[in-house]
Design an enzyme around this catalytic site. Structure first.
Site, mmCIF file in Angstrom:
data_model
loop_
_atom_site.group_PDB
_atom_site.id
_atom_site.type_symbol
_atom_site.label_atom_id
_atom_site.label_comp_id
_atom_site.label_asym_id
_atom_site.label_seq_id
_atom_site.Cartn_x
_atom_site.Cartn_y
_atom_site.Cartn_z
ATOM 1 N N GLU A 85 0.841 -1.198 0.000
ATOM 2 C CA GLU A 85 0.000 0.000 0.000
ATOM 3 C C GLU A 85 0.876 1.247 0.000
ATOM 4 O O GLU A 85 2.043 1.180 0.388
ATOM 5 C CB GLU A 85 -0.866 0.040 1.273
ATOM 6 C CG GLU A 85 -1.802 -1.123 1.412
ATOM 7 C CD GLU A 85 -2.314 -1.260 2.847
ATOM 8 O OE1 GLU A 85 -2.283 -0.276 3.608
ATOM 9 O OE2 GLU A 85 -2.741 -2.374 3.187
ATOM 10 N N LYS A 87 2.299 4.496 1.608
ATOM 11 C CA LYS A 87 2.459 4.961 2.985
ATOM 12 C C LYS A 87 2.162 6.457 2.984
ATOM 13 O O LYS A 87 2.994 7.277 2.576
ATOM 14 C CB LYS A 87 3.876 4.683 3.495
ATOM 15 C CG LYS A 87 4.038 5.018 4.969
ATOM 16 C CD LYS A 87 5.344 4.436 5.509
ATOM 17 C CE LYS A 87 5.434 4.542 7.021
ATOM 18 N NZ LYS A 87 5.293 5.869 7.559
ATOM 19 N N ASP A 89 1.745 10.120 3.958
ATOM 20 C CA ASP A 89 2.500 10.955 4.888
ATOM 21 C C ASP A 89 1.585 12.028 5.469
ATOM 22 O O ASP A 89 1.669 13.206 5.126
ATOM 23 C CB ASP A 89 3.684 11.590 4.147
ATOM 24 C CG ASP A 89 4.716 12.146 5.109
ATOM 25 O OD1 ASP A 89 4.586 11.884 6.322
ATOM 26 O OD2 ASP A 89 5.640 12.830 4.649
ATOM 27 N N TYR A 197 -6.850 2.211 6.355
ATOM 28 C CA TYR A 197 -6.013 1.056 6.028
ATOM 29 C C TYR A 197 -6.144 -0.100 7.005
ATOM 30 O O TYR A 197 -5.562 -1.141 6.788
ATOM 31 C CB TYR A 197 -4.541 1.437 5.846
ATOM 32 C CG TYR A 197 -3.927 2.227 6.990
ATOM 33 C CD1 TYR A 197 -3.712 1.643 8.227
ATOM 34 C CD2 TYR A 197 -3.557 3.557 6.812
ATOM 35 C CE1 TYR A 197 -3.167 2.358 9.270
ATOM 36 C CE2 TYR A 197 -3.007 4.288 7.844
ATOM 37 C CZ TYR A 197 -2.819 3.688 9.078
ATOM 38 O OH TYR A 197 -2.283 4.396 10.098
ATOM 39 N N LYS A 289 10.878 2.397 2.542
ATOM 40 C CA LYS A 289 11.139 3.829 2.387
ATOM 41 C C LYS A 289 11.900 4.106 1.094
ATOM 42 O O LYS A 289 12.564 3.231 0.558
ATOM 43 C CB LYS A 289 11.961 4.332 3.573
ATOM 44 C CG LYS A 289 11.205 4.337 4.886
ATOM 45 C CD LYS A 289 10.164 5.426 4.886
ATOM 46 C CE LYS A 289 9.495 5.632 6.219
ATOM 47 N NZ LYS A 289 10.171 6.498 7.134
ATOM 48 N N CYS A 383 24.815 46.113 -2.197
ATOM 49 C CA CYS A 383 24.281 45.220 -3.221
ATOM 50 C C CYS A 383 25.445 44.649 -4.036
ATOM 51 O O CYS A 383 26.285 45.414 -4.526
ATOM 52 C CB CYS A 383 23.328 45.984 -4.134
ATOM 53 S SG CYS A 383 22.847 45.032 -5.585
ATOM 54 N N CYS A 386 25.083 46.255 -7.921
ATOM 55 C CA CYS A 386 25.257 47.676 -8.251
ATOM 56 C C CYS A 386 26.008 48.446 -7.174
ATOM 57 O O CYS A 386 26.319 49.620 -7.357
ATOM 58 C CB CYS A 386 23.906 48.332 -8.528
ATOM 59 S SG CYS A 386 22.861 48.468 -7.065
ATOM 60 N N CYS A 401 18.282 45.647 -1.825
ATOM 61 C CA CYS A 401 18.940 46.680 -2.618
ATOM 62 C C CYS A 401 17.838 47.657 -3.001
ATOM 63 O O CYS A 401 16.886 47.273 -3.673
ATOM 64 C CB CYS A 401 19.565 46.090 -3.888
ATOM 65 S SG CYS A 401 19.987 47.379 -5.085
ATOM 66 N N CYS A 406 18.856 48.949 -10.451
ATOM 67 C CA CYS A 406 19.935 47.964 -10.282
ATOM 68 C C CYS A 406 19.846 46.919 -11.390
ATOM 69 O O CYS A 406 18.793 46.298 -11.579
ATOM 70 C CB CYS A 406 19.809 47.318 -8.908
ATOM 71 S SG CYS A 406 20.827 45.837 -8.720
#
Ligand code: IVH
Length: 648
Positions: A85, A87, A89, A197, A289, A383, A386, A401, A406
């Site tokens: 099945e 799994k 989460d 389940y 897993k 920045c 520039c 900035c 720029c």
């Protein structure tokens, strides 16, 4: 059944139950809502512990598991076969049914003691309030997983971000958090789903199935949703094949998170024979897993780029490493605070995670591997593109900035403007945009629409044919609907959903530009942060200049209303006031919009109808003084159910 049909029947039922309370059924869907908030969740002791699962990370570990099974139960294992099945989460819950009615629901908690969340679980439409007739009459417990679908999760987080609320880290946290609310109205507003389940009869009653496969089939028959892609397998080789497909194909197609598969011995008798290890993990099941999406590598350098809003974003250059089949070289570092709190240093060995589609993230440094040559890092004061001194806004982690001109910001702005979700100009890769900016041909999006073939042909890498199609793609983008343009402009806080709402409401860019913050707040789904962002953008001379440049180059500023153009309320503007007899505000608005009309917040000369309910206030007076036609709910419903021509 459509939502509208459901709502109509639901209201009818509510009305009937009000008039004939003796007819209120214990499984009435009206009981899904309206429960009072609780002051705290009470503890719930599980009759049998809610187990956890041992993990197998690869086929070898899966085979070792089977060997243990065979040692204990011999040939019976092969006779039984397996059920695999998804799994899910999410967050595990136990639902108790008595006489086929849902009577109690609890979270897993620590496995022995959980919390009672019955009223919250009632709001989840996947949880049957009454099982089908074929289900046992005695007390049974159905266990399963509450989850939050990906698409709705993204929508919710986007809306929360817009409203300034903290976003959920992942759908699992969102599911668990939504379920453990004290106010069931909050749970009801979250689109939680459920897959079952397992089933048990705590009173020792016989259940009508002998295998997990039959158990899941029975759940389906009783009206309990069961996750798709389950597979009955005769041999472990088949399970391995299924697990491979799960990881490499199925996983990416699902609209909910899974963290692997669960493989179970199919026969319930053999399950019993195999038993549970330490009261905690069943021997008969194992979680398969996925390969971990985590790797260790070296953080070479921390660099900073500038985003289109001017935000300076630190990122990590990594020694290339493979994670889940992809080579990762860069990871986001979000902001300075995060780097400081994790104490990340250039030269550190770090753990890197890639979660699904998300950009790789650094989990933590590995201090044991430090040699002393690692260098602490601090945010540059200027920045990096520039050189303008950076600014930090109060309460914000990001540093900006402030220079609108720029080149770094302009480049990112262009990338956003042309991207798929925005104006969708195909053929303009990041590198090409960079090239256009560096060649001085393009500074802002308006410049794109003045590009000439001959100019492009002079650049490296442009051949005759490709150039023609790029020019054509740019030309074609001029007729994109307003919502795309609005999103493309990159107005702060205006994402694609807000852009859509605004474009559909106002219809033209000019209407949006001349709207006040209050006018914008009247749009359903738009809050103050967005409204202020819009007003700020269009009151900035730079924003207006760009708009005029786009206008002069022939870019479309209108939103088509094609779908409902012929609707009975096409072109009509309505205002709603007071309490309507059956329709909620939201429903009335949706009804009007579906018929081609528009709903605004205040009455003016351009209002066609005032839809008035009980306790209508000043809007009614204003409508009367302006001579606006006043209609009630019945009038509205008559109009929307009639052909367009008969509308006044
Ligand atoms: S079987 C019998 N089946 O995984 C032992 N669990 O790591 C456990 N889960 O707390 C239940 N999907 O919440 C089972 N198809 C599935 C599942 C599943 C998700 C969760 C469950 C449990 C956790 C154990």
């Amino acid at each position: 059944m459509s939502d509208a049909q459901y709502d109509k029947l639901f209201r009818e039922l509510q009305e009937l139950e009000k008039n004939f309370p003796e007819c209120l059924a214990p499984d009435s869907p009206t009981l899904r809502i309206g429960a009072e908030p609780q002051s705290q969740l009470s503890k719930h002791e599980h009759l049998r512990p809610m187990l956890s699962l041992a993990n197998a990370f690869d086929d070898e570990e899966l085979r070792a598991w089977e060997e243990r099974l065979v040692r204990m139960a011999g040939d019976d294992v092969a006779k039984s076969g397996y059920t695999s099945e998804l799994k899910i989460d999410g967050t595990a819950v136990a639902l108790t049914y008595e006489n086929q009615l849902f009577v109690k629901g609890a979270t897993r908690g620590n496995g022995a003691i959980g919390e009672e969340v019955t009223v919250n679980l009632r709001t989840v439409r996947d949880v049957p309030l009454r099982l089908h007739e074929s289900a046992p009459k005695g007390r049974i417990e159905i266990r399963g997983e509450i989850y939050f679908p990906f698409d709705r999760f993204e929508q919710m987080n986007e809306a929360r971000a817009r409203a300034g609320d903290p976003v959920f880290a992942n759908p699992r946290n969102a599911a668990a958090g939504s379920l453990r609310q004290l106010d069931p109205a909050i749970t009801a507003s979250r689109p939680l789903r459920f897959f079952g389940y397992s089933v048990a009869a705590p009173d020792g009653e016989e259940l009508p199935f002998e295998t997990q496969t039959e158990l899941l089939d029975a759940l389906v028959e009783w009206g309990v949703p069961v996750a798709p892609h389950r597979k009955r397998a005769k041999t472990l080789a088949e399970v391995e094949k299924w697990a491979y497909e799960l990881e490499h194909k199925i996983r990416s197609e699902l609209n909910f998170a899974i963290d692997g598969g669960v493989v179970k011995v199919d026969s319930l008798h053999i399950q019993e024979e195999l038993g549970v290890i330490g009261g905690r993990e069943p021997r008969w099941a194992i979680a398969r897993k996925f390969a971990p999406d985590i790797a260790e590598t070296k953080l070479l350098k921390i660099k900073v780029n500038v985003g289109r809003t001017g935000a300076l974003n630190p990122y990590a250059e990594l020694e290339p490493v493979e994670i889940g089949g992809v080579i990762v070289k860069l990871a986001t570092l979000h902001n300075e605070d995060l780097i400081i709190s994790k104490d990340l240093r250039e030269g550190d060995w770090v753990q890197v995670k890639r979660a699904g589609e998300v950009i790789p993230q650094i989990i933590a440094p590995i201090p044991e591997r430090r040699t002393g040559s690692e260098k602490p890092w601090s945010m540059p004061k200027n920045c990096p593109v520039c050189g303008t001194p950076a600014t930090r806004e109060e309460d914000e982690a990001a540093i900006y900035c402030p220079n609108i001109a720029c080149p770094g910001r302009q480049l990112e702005g262009l990338v956003h403007f042309t991207s798929r979700g925005a104006m969708d100009i195909r053929g303009l890769s990041y590198a090409r945009i960079q090239q256009l900016v560096e060649a001085g041909l393009v500074r802002d999006p308006g410049d794109l629409y003045a590009l000439k073939r001959e100019q492009l042909l002079e650049l490296e890498g442009y051949a005759d044919k490709g150039t023609g199609s790029l020019i054509a793609a740019i030309e074609a983008s001029k007729s994109q609907p307003l919502q795309r343009l609005l999103h493309a402009l990159g107005i702060r806080h205006v994402g694609s959903i807000a852009a859509q709402l605004l474009a559909q409401h106002f219809g033209t860019l000019d209407a949006i530009m001349s709207a006040s913050a209050d006018d914008i707040l009247n749009v359903r789904g738009i809050g103050a942060t967005i409204a202020n962002g819009v007003v700020a953008y269009f009151s900035d001379p730079a924003g207006r200049a760009l708009v005029e440049k786009l206008r002069s180059r022939g870019v479309n500023f209108t939103e088509p209303r094609a779908v409902v153009a012929g609707g009975p309320l096409a072109g009509k503007t309505l205002v709603i006031t007071g309490t309507l007899p059956t329709l909620s505000r939201a429903k009335a608005t949706a009804t009007i919009e579906a018929a081609g009309g528009r709903v605004t917040g205040s009455v003016s000369k351009s209002t066609d109808f005032l839809l008035a309910g009980e306790e209508a206030g000043s809007k009614l007076d204003k409508a009367k003084s302006l001579g606006v036609t006043i209609i009630d709910e019945a009038d509205l419903l008559r109009r929307v159910n009639s052909p367009a021509t008969s509308t006044a």
